[in-house]
Design an enzyme around this catalytic site. Structure first.
Site, PDB file in Angstrom:
ATOM      1  N   LYS A  90       1.996 -14.851   2.331  1.00  9.62           N
ATOM      2  CA  LYS A  90       0.682 -14.268   2.020  1.00  9.62           C
ATOM      3  C   LYS A  90       0.235 -14.890   0.706  1.00  9.62           C
ATOM      4  O   LYS A  90       0.781 -14.597  -0.355  1.00  9.62           O
ATOM      5  CB  LYS A  90       0.787 -12.748   1.887  1.00  9.62           C
ATOM      6  CG  LYS A  90      -0.515 -12.062   1.461  1.00  9.62           C
ATOM      7  CD  LYS A  90      -0.354 -10.542   1.436  1.00  9.62           C
ATOM      8  CE  LYS A  90      -1.569  -9.817   0.882  1.00  9.62           C
ATOM      9  NZ  LYS A  90      -1.357  -8.348   0.834  1.00  9.62           N
ATOM     10  N   ARG A 109      -7.394 -12.659   5.383  1.00 14.69           N
ATOM     11  CA  ARG A 109      -7.945 -11.325   5.076  1.00 14.69           C
ATOM     12  C   ARG A 109      -9.449 -11.479   5.020  1.00 14.69           C
ATOM     13  O   ARG A 109      -9.962 -12.380   4.347  1.00 14.69           O
ATOM     14  CB  ARG A 109      -7.422 -10.864   3.728  1.00 14.69           C
ATOM     15  CG  ARG A 109      -6.356  -9.822   3.859  1.00 14.69           C
ATOM     16  CD  ARG A 109      -6.894  -8.465   4.213  1.00 14.69           C
ATOM     17  NE  ARG A 109      -7.421  -7.921   3.000  1.00 14.69           N
ATOM     18  CZ  ARG A 109      -6.660  -7.571   1.977  1.00 14.69           C
ATOM     19  NH1 ARG A 109      -5.349  -7.630   2.041  1.00 14.69           N
ATOM     20  NH2 ARG A 109      -7.211  -7.115   0.889  1.00 14.69           N
ATOM     21  N   ASP A 135      -2.434 -15.388  -2.108  1.00 11.83           N
ATOM     22  CA  ASP A 135      -3.482 -14.487  -2.588  1.00 11.83           C
ATOM     23  C   ASP A 135      -4.227 -15.043  -3.811  1.00 11.83           C
ATOM     24  O   ASP A 135      -3.760 -15.985  -4.457  1.00 11.83           O
ATOM     25  CB  ASP A 135      -2.809 -13.151  -2.933  1.00 11.83           C
ATOM     26  CG  ASP A 135      -3.773 -11.974  -2.889  1.00 11.83           C
ATOM     27  OD1 ASP A 135      -4.973 -12.194  -2.661  1.00 11.83           O
ATOM     28  OD2 ASP A 135      -3.315 -10.828  -3.089  1.00 11.83           O
ATOM     29  N   TYR A 142       0.802  -1.231   0.000  1.00  8.26           N
ATOM     30  CA  TYR A 142       0.000   0.000   0.000  1.00  8.26           C
ATOM     31  C   TYR A 142       0.837   1.285   0.000  1.00  8.26           C
ATOM     32  O   TYR A 142       0.333   2.362   0.301  1.00  8.26           O
ATOM     33  CB  TYR A 142      -1.008  -0.024   1.154  1.00  8.26           C
ATOM     34  CG  TYR A 142      -1.913  -1.244   1.043  1.00  8.26           C
ATOM     35  CD1 TYR A 142      -3.088  -1.203   0.298  1.00  8.26           C
ATOM     36  CD2 TYR A 142      -1.555  -2.461   1.626  1.00  8.26           C
ATOM     37  CE1 TYR A 142      -3.896  -2.326   0.150  1.00  8.26           C
ATOM     38  CE2 TYR A 142      -2.351  -3.588   1.480  1.00  8.26           C
ATOM     39  CZ  TYR A 142      -3.522  -3.512   0.736  1.00  8.26           C
ATOM     40  OH  TYR A 142      -4.310  -4.628   0.593  1.00  8.26           O
ATOM     41  N   CYS A 144      -5.634 -14.904   1.399  1.00  5.95           N
ATOM     42  CA  CYS A 144      -6.234 -13.652   0.944  1.00  5.95           C
ATOM     43  C   CYS A 144      -7.016 -13.943  -0.338  1.00  5.95           C
ATOM     44  O   CYS A 144      -6.628 -14.815  -1.118  1.00  5.95           O
ATOM     45  CB  CYS A 144      -5.114 -12.651   0.699  1.00  5.95           C
ATOM     46  SG  CYS A 144      -5.660 -10.993   0.284  1.00  5.95           S
ATOM     47  N   ASP A 190      -9.434  -4.752  -0.258  1.00  6.43           N
ATOM     48  CA  ASP A 190      -8.262  -3.923   0.015  1.00  6.43           C
ATOM     49  C   ASP A 190      -8.639  -2.536   0.508  1.00  6.43           C
ATOM     50  O   ASP A 190      -9.548  -1.909  -0.031  1.00  6.43           O
ATOM     51  CB  ASP A 190      -7.440  -3.721  -1.267  1.00  6.43           C
ATOM     52  CG  ASP A 190      -6.757  -4.989  -1.727  1.00  6.43           C
ATOM     53  OD1 ASP A 190      -7.161  -6.085  -1.294  1.00  6.43           O
ATOM     54  OD2 ASP A 190      -5.810  -4.876  -2.525  1.00  6.43           O
ATOM     55  N   ASP A 243       3.332  -8.213  -4.068  1.00  9.15           N
ATOM     56  CA  ASP A 243       3.327  -8.359  -5.528  1.00  9.15           C
ATOM     57  C   ASP A 243       4.354  -7.430  -6.201  1.00  9.15           C
ATOM     58  O   ASP A 243       4.409  -6.246  -5.858  1.00  9.15           O
ATOM     59  CB  ASP A 243       1.897  -8.002  -5.977  1.00  9.15           C
ATOM     60  CG  ASP A 243       1.663  -8.204  -7.454  1.00  9.15           C
ATOM     61  OD1 ASP A 243       2.562  -8.696  -8.145  1.00  9.15           O
ATOM     62  OD2 ASP A 243       0.543  -7.856  -7.902  1.00  9.15           O
TER      63      ASP A 243
HETATM   64  C1  9PG Z   1      -1.335  -7.458  -5.002  1.00  4.83           C
HETATM   65  C2  9PG Z   1      -2.562  -7.180  -4.171  1.00  4.83           C
HETATM   66  C3  9PG Z   1      -2.251  -7.065  -2.667  1.00  4.83           C
HETATM   67  C4  9PG Z   1      -3.543  -6.961  -1.895  1.00  4.83           C
HETATM   68  C5  9PG Z   1      -4.436  -8.148  -2.219  1.00  4.83           C
HETATM   69  C6  9PG Z   1      -4.697  -8.191  -3.712  1.00  4.83           C
HETATM   70  O1  9PG Z   1     -10.093  -6.848  -8.054  1.00  4.83           O
HETATM   71  N1  9PG Z   1      -8.912  -6.576  -8.262  1.00  4.83           N
HETATM   72  O2  9PG Z   1      -8.516  -6.191  -9.377  1.00  4.83           O
HETATM   73  C7  9PG Z   1      -7.987  -6.728  -7.205  1.00  4.83           C
HETATM   74  C8  9PG Z   1      -6.652  -6.480  -7.411  1.00  4.83           C
HETATM   75  C9  9PG Z   1      -5.760  -6.591  -6.371  1.00  4.83           C
HETATM   76  C10 9PG Z   1      -6.227  -6.964  -5.130  1.00  4.83           C
HETATM   77  C11 9PG Z   1      -7.542  -7.206  -4.922  1.00  4.83           C
HETATM   78  C12 9PG Z   1      -8.439  -7.103  -5.963  1.00  4.83           C
HETATM   79  O3  9PG Z   1      -5.370  -7.018  -4.072  1.00  4.83           O
HETATM   80  O4  9PG Z   1      -5.639  -8.101  -1.519  1.00  4.83           O
HETATM   81  O5  9PG Z   1      -3.285  -6.918  -0.501  1.00  4.83           O
HETATM   82  O6  9PG Z   1      -1.518  -8.175  -2.222  1.00  4.83           O
HETATM   83  O7  9PG Z   1      -3.461  -8.249  -4.419  1.00  4.83           O
HETATM   84  O8  9PG Z   1      -1.657  -7.526  -6.342  1.00  4.83           O
END
Ligand code: 9PG
Length: 499
Positions: free
Chosen positions: A312, A369, A314, A177, A354, A373, A207
């Protein structure tokens, strides 16, 4: 069978294969259970499919538009749940009585949904099209005080699935972030150097380090490799943490070229699109395939051998999307099989899931999580308001879903996402930043992405104080808390989805 039960002071007619009185409610059996309820167009507790999916109490007499950009559907909720959107949830649902008590129907099996309208509350299990038919689905039904009812539900879940292994959640610095995908080895080393004395347990790389989804090797921005970086993190006194999205693959990955047969497919034989991000579509691995499983195991072992012991994981929902699999299992059972492989390979490492299905991850994850976000702004007007996507990154969306998932706390560490201490590069007002801090205390999970170089002296002291205090939390109601005697009021969440 059709029967009537007396629960507290209400009589309910219900249809189920079996009904059994339990100390704190009823245990029901049936692939489909239906209850007639007397509450009319009351509030319904809607529980989304995975971490980011919309979760709230919502009035049954007011519809909520479906998210309009279909490209995002796979990453918003389970496809089946767009049919009766939003009055359908994953695993659990509840209705509110006039006096504030709640009637909860919670599944004890995976691949279950709870629906409601003004006359009925019902549960259904999804069966694979041609698979073996198992015993009927199990459900827990209870009526009473909201907190007590959810607590009994979690004790049933923990008996079946188990719970996390650690007492206290680690305090985490996460790169996402602030730096997003723009991380480099140099930027992270400099952030690490600045954080040397700060009271965190984990320094987590997010990421941006990998070649792409599917090709989990350091990219050109990490010339010294990930093991060298993990070692630096360890030498600075932190547990090295890393982000992975092990169940998804990008079209450009070499994994897809080498193993096109490892992907989840639909009935037409086409790869199931698991979402849109990073400027492209991405697909899902079929985690029931034995070769995929050994690849997943090797991946986790590799990352552990680099020295990372906080993982983590995801975009996990991708493995629980509908599709044709090597083994015809229902979606969440297939997902759980994949997550078990990761869990086993992770050994003693701390696993934070996540974008993960909720019930199907219990007992396998140390932390989860429980909302979408956060962002350094309150609400993204376009995606949240105009396109009705309540999972889109933003602080309001994150707080809303997180507050409605606090009941998961006895089962594992619950992660509300990071707080922002910084005023720089941040549109959040002081009150809005304070909500995030209070939510961190309420969940017990403390994390930030602010590099110390972005904070002035006062903010640095605020960060340290935030990390070192242990306020006493009292929950006064659904949206009302006391944090060290100070009232924290989240009632702005009542009935508020657009502003
Ligand atoms: C890294 C991020 C972070 C974050 C995660 C996750 O819907 N979307 O396009 C979308 C993109 C990214 C996202 C969630 C939704 O965030 O929660 O903390 O790690 O990936 O890419």
């Amino acid at each position: 069978m059709q029967t009537q039960i007396l629960i507290d002071d209400i009589t309910l007619s219900l249809q189920a294969d079996g009904v059994q009185l339990a100390p704190d409610g009823y245990l029901l059996q049936g692939d489909q259970v239906v209850l007639m309820h007397p509450f009319g167009a009351t509030l319904f507790y809607r529980h989304g499919f995975h971490s980011w999916s919309f979760c709230s109490w919502i009035p049954l007499d007011r519809s909520l538009p479906r998210p309009s950009d279909g490209r995002f559907w796979p990453q918003i909720d389970h496809p089946v749940q767009f049919e009766d959107y939003p009055f359908v949830g994953s695993g659990v649902g509840a209705l509110q009585a006039q006096d504030g008590k709640i009637l909860l129907l919670g599944a004890l099996d995976l691949d279950t949904r709870v629906r409601a309208d003004r006359f009925t509350l019902s549960g259904q299990i999804q069966r694979p099209p041609a698979g073996p038919v198992g015993p009927p689905a199990r459900w827990y039904l209870a009526y009473g005080d909201e907190e007590a009812v959810f607590e009994s539900y979690t004790s049933h879940l923990s008996e079946i699935y188990g719970h996390g292994r650690h007492d206290k959640a680690p305090r985490v610095w996460c790169s996402w972030y602030s730096m997003y995908t723009r991380i480099t080895q140099e930027k992270l080393l400099s952030a690490l150097e600045d954080l040397r004395q700060a009271p965190f347990e984990v320094f987590q790389i997010d990421d941006g380090w990998q070649v792409c989804m599917g090709d989990w090797e350091a990219n050109e921005k990490f010339a010294a490799g990930m093991a060298a970086l993990a070692e630096k993190i360890r030498q600075s006194g932190f547990t090295p943490g890393i982000w992975l999205a092990p169940f998804i693959v990008q079209p450009k990955s070499s994994l897809i070229r080498l193993h096109p047969d490892w992907l989840l497919r639909d009935e037409r034989g086409e790869w199931v699109v698991a979402g849109h991000n990073w400027g492209d579509v991405f697909y899902s691995l079929d985690v029931t395939h034995p070769d995929v499983q050994s690849w997943l195991k090797d991946l986790i072992m590799k990352v552990r051998s680099w020295g990372f012991s906080y993982l983590k994981l995801d975009f996990l929902y991708a493995a629980a999307l509908p599709g044709l699999r090597y083994q015809q299992l229902p979606d969440e059972q297939a997902y759980r099989m994949g997550l078990s492989v990761l869990r086993q390979a992770a050994g003693e490492a701390y696993v934070l899931v996540c974008g993960s299905p909720i019930l199907a991850s219990l007992g396998l994850a140390d932390a989860m999580r429980i909302g979408p976000d956060v962002a350094p702004y309150w609400q993204d007007e376009t995606r949240s308001n105009l396109l009705h996507d309540l999972t889109s990154p933003g602080t309001l969306n994150a707080i809303r879903t997180t507050i409605h998932r606090l009941w998961l706390r006895p089962l594992l560490h619950i992660d509300p996402d990071v707080v922002f201490i910084r005023e720089r590069y941040n549109l959040l007002l002081p009150d809005q930043r304070q909500y995030l801090k209070d939510l961190a205390y309420i969940t017990g999970f403390l994390a930030t992405s602010d590099p110390l170089a972005w904070l002035d002296d006062q903010e640095t002291r605020d960060l340290i104080q935030f990390l070192e205090s242990h306020p006493h939390i009292i929950r006064l109601g659904r949206y009302l808390f006391q944090v060290d005697g100070r009232t924290v009021d989240f009632r702005f969440l009542e009935d508020k989805w657009r502003t």
